[in-house]
Enzyme design. Structure first.
Site, PDB file in Angstrom:
ATOM      1  N   ASN A  63      91.645  52.561  56.203  1.00 52.30           N
ATOM      2  CA  ASN A  63      92.543  53.589  56.738  1.00 52.30           C
ATOM      3  C   ASN A  63      92.719  54.720  55.742  1.00 52.30           C
ATOM      4  O   ASN A  63      92.841  54.511  54.539  1.00 52.30           O
ATOM      5  CB  ASN A  63      93.877  52.995  57.223  1.00 52.30           C
ATOM      6  CG  ASN A  63      94.587  52.122  56.213  1.00 52.30           C
ATOM      7  OD1 ASN A  63      93.962  51.503  55.378  1.00 52.30           O
ATOM      8  ND2 ASN A  63      95.902  52.083  56.298  1.00 52.30           N
ATOM      9  N   GLU A  65      95.122  57.797  55.244  1.00 50.52           N
ATOM     10  CA  GLU A  65      96.365  58.421  55.680  1.00 50.52           C
ATOM     11  C   GLU A  65      96.461  59.858  55.163  1.00 50.52           C
ATOM     12  O   GLU A  65      95.614  60.315  54.388  1.00 50.52           O
ATOM     13  CB  GLU A  65      97.551  57.573  55.212  1.00 50.52           C
ATOM     14  CG  GLU A  65      97.522  56.199  55.851  1.00 50.52           C
ATOM     15  CD  GLU A  65      98.715  55.326  55.505  1.00 50.52           C
ATOM     16  OE1 GLU A  65      99.512  55.701  54.610  1.00 50.52           O
ATOM     17  OE2 GLU A  65      98.854  54.261  56.141  1.00 50.52           O
ATOM     18  N   CYS A  74      92.605  55.282  61.404  1.00 48.29           N
ATOM     19  CA  CYS A  74      92.515  53.836  61.196  1.00 48.29           C
ATOM     20  C   CYS A  74      91.160  53.440  60.594  1.00 48.29           C
ATOM     21  O   CYS A  74      90.150  54.124  60.787  1.00 48.29           O
ATOM     22  CB  CYS A  74      92.647  53.095  62.520  1.00 48.29           C
ATOM     23  SG  CYS A  74      94.240  53.241  63.313  1.00 48.29           S
ATOM     24  N   GLU A  76      89.129  51.075  61.471  1.00 48.13           N
ATOM     25  CA  GLU A  76      88.088  50.774  62.460  1.00 48.13           C
ATOM     26  C   GLU A  76      87.343  52.040  62.877  1.00 48.13           C
ATOM     27  O   GLU A  76      86.114  52.066  62.981  1.00 48.13           O
ATOM     28  CB  GLU A  76      88.698  50.133  63.715  1.00 48.13           C
ATOM     29  CG  GLU A  76      89.368  48.798  63.469  1.00 48.13           C
ATOM     30  CD  GLU A  76      90.859  48.910  63.166  1.00 48.13           C
ATOM     31  OE1 GLU A  76      91.253  49.826  62.415  1.00 48.13           O
ATOM     32  OE2 GLU A  76      91.626  48.090  63.671  1.00 48.13           O
ATOM     33  N   CYS A 113      94.335  48.904  67.131  1.00 46.74           N
ATOM     34  CA  CYS A 113      95.255  49.677  67.978  1.00 46.74           C
ATOM     35  C   CYS A 113      94.525  50.134  69.243  1.00 46.74           C
ATOM     36  O   CYS A 113      93.296  50.055  69.349  1.00 46.74           O
ATOM     37  CB  CYS A 113      95.799  50.877  67.205  1.00 46.74           C
ATOM     38  SG  CYS A 113      94.683  52.285  67.128  1.00 46.74           S
ATOM     39  N   CYS A 116      91.662  52.707  68.787  1.00 42.45           N
ATOM     40  CA  CYS A 116      90.435  52.123  68.224  1.00 42.45           C
ATOM     41  C   CYS A 116      89.709  51.286  69.265  1.00 42.45           C
ATOM     42  O   CYS A 116      88.480  51.287  69.331  1.00 42.45           O
ATOM     43  CB  CYS A 116      90.757  51.288  66.988  1.00 42.45           C
ATOM     44  SG  CYS A 116      91.194  52.313  65.559  1.00 42.45           S
TER      45      CYS A 116
END
Ligand code: THU
Length: 162
Positions: A63, A65, A74, A76, A113, A116
């Site tokens: 991830n 940010e 994210c 993924e 999530c 993703c």
């Protein structure tokens, strides 16, 4: 009454590290390694992903940010988009996702999530081969989905755009 109900079942295999094949264990190790390099100074939640292509390439993601929160991405999607950018001809056989709190020693299993799942699902549909998803936590806390389809019933897809 006149209505009916459409049901779709979702299932996950719950297994242990020792039960997995060697390549799966190696991919988990790569995801753990990726998590350590996550840029997550706001959540302190380190997520790692590692995917395996049909020719044996391993692509890692974590991830990323940002101080403008929604600008981050994210693990993924970082891995999948990276694979699509670098090796557009290759299929994705499997992807591992794992996470840990910055201060923790143990890894914990997380489920991707919705966004993703949506992205993975479109790749899966296009390549016409299921993507195995391994959600890796501790030794006895490994969850496997045989496909992304399984995790995203009633998904939106390009069929609506035609
Ligand atoms: N995150 C992921 O990277 N993957 C997931 O499956 C869940 C959430 C990240 C996004 C954000 O950087 C942090 O975890 C907390 O939500």
């Amino acid at each position: 009454h006149m209505s009916k109900r459409i049901k779709q079942e979702i299932s996950l295999e719950v297994t242990a590290l020792a039960q997995l094949e060697k390549w799966q264990q190696e991919l988990i190790h790569k995801a753990e390694e990726a998590a350590i390099n996550a840029y997550a100074p706001y959540s302190n939640f380190l997520v790692g992903a590692a995917l395996l292509t049909n020719t044996g390439k391993i692509i890692q993601g974590n991830n990323q940010e940002n101080s403008a929160f929604p600008s981050g991405l994210c693990a993924e999607r970082v891995a999948v988009f990276s694979a699509r950018a670098q090796h557009p001809e290759e299929k994705i056989k499997a992807i591992v996702v794992t996470a840990k709190q910055k201060t923790a020693n143990e890894y914990t299993a997380v489920t991707p999530c919705g966004s993703c799942r949506q992205v993975l699902s479109e790749v899966e549909s296009n390549q016409e081969q299921p993507i195995h998803l391994i959600m890796a936590g501790a030794e006895r806390e490994i969850y496997i989905s045989d496909s992304i389809e399984n995790l995203l019933p009633f998904k939106f897809s390009s069929k609506y755009l035609k």
